[in-house]
Motif scaffolding. Structure first.
Motif, short mmCIF file in Angstrom:
data_model
loop_
_atom_site.label_atom_id
_atom_site.label_comp_id
_atom_site.label_asym_id
_atom_site.label_seq_id
_atom_site.Cartn_x
_atom_site.Cartn_y
_atom_site.Cartn_z
N GLU A 26 22.30 -57.99 -16.81
CA GLU A 26 22.27 -59.44 -16.60
C GLU A 26 20.96 -59.86 -15.94
N GLU A 27 20.51 -59.08 -14.96
CA GLU A 27 19.25 -59.39 -14.28
C GLU A 27 18.08 -59.32 -15.25
N HIS A 30 18.19 -62.31 -17.60
CA HIS A 30 17.69 -63.53 -16.95
C HIS A 30 16.16 -63.50 -16.88
N ALA A 31 15.61 -62.31 -16.58
CA ALA A 31 14.15 -62.19 -16.48
C ALA A 31 13.49 -62.45 -17.83
N GLU A 33 14.72 -64.33 -20.29
CA GLU A 33 14.85 -65.76 -20.57
C GLU A 33 13.89 -66.60 -19.73
N ALA A 34 13.60 -66.13 -18.52
CA ALA A 34 12.72 -66.88 -17.63
C ALA A 34 11.24 -66.69 -17.96
#
Length: 213
Positions: A26-27, A30-31, A33-34
């Protein structure tokens, strides 16, 4: 990973690692996508190939096939009462980083038609996420002061292992396997020896300590 989580008791050693790894994926997601990764396609490919390695082990064990040597200690000792949750988590991380990550890099290079050097930035950023998560895991799963008799030998045992060193070893192994890609017999032998050596470290990490209570 969310699906298989419900099939295991929360205290199951593999379930402990699965919760940790779900957080990792998940981390990293997120990275990606960011925009943390310069090459999102390469990062996503590495992330997927990396996860596939773990999920293939879960599938193998579920269907009665043996786990690779690097994963065997975790699946063997998953219900041992003398092994602490932090040991389970780090033993899984050891297998996944020390063995699976190297093979995932090679898998990704083949899929993307590139060399490991072209994935180094993505590899390093994934590693940075893992290091931060390892610190969090140690803080959350280390026994409290009421269990000092356990924590003292546990601290000594886990101090012998480092995610950063495992990550460095995985990068070297990936580069070596890539250089051996035209020599399949040597590549297979290298992979087998890597598997066994990482498994030996995992067995050490799962040394049973005194049970609680």
């Amino acid at each position: 990973m969310r699906t298989i989580r419900s099939a295991w008791h929360p205290a199951d050693g593999v379930a402990v690692f699965n919760r940790v790894y779900l957080t990792v994926t998940e981390e990293i997601g997120h990275a990606i996508e960011a925009g943390t990764f310069a090459d999102r396609r390469a990062a996503a490919t590495l992330d997927v190939r990396f996860a596939e390695r773990y999920l293939s082990v879960v599938d193998a064990v579920a269907t009665g096939r043996p786990a690779p040597a690097c994963w065997r200690p975790l699946f063997t000792y998953r219900r041992h009462p003398g092994v602490r949750p932090l040991q389970f988590a780090l033993a899984g991380i050891n297998a996944h980083i020390g063995h699976d990550l190297a093979l995932a890099v090679v898998d990704s290079c083949r899929a993307l038609e590139c060399s490991p050097a072209e994935l180094e930035d993505e590899f390093d950023r994934v590693g940075d996420v893992l290091v931060l998560l390892e610190e969090r895991i140690r803080e959350e799963l280390m026994p409290g002061p009421d269990l000092l008799e356990i924590a003292d030998p546990l601290t000594h045992l886990l101090g012998c292992w480092s995610l950063e060193r495992a990550r460095d070893g995985a990068w070297l192994a990936a580069r070596s396997l890539w250089q051996l890609r035209e020599l399949p017999d040597l590549a297979e032998e290298f992979s087998e020896r890597l598997d066994r050596s990482v498994g030996l470290v995992g067995r050490m990490l799962l040394t049973p300590l005194a049970p609680c209570g």
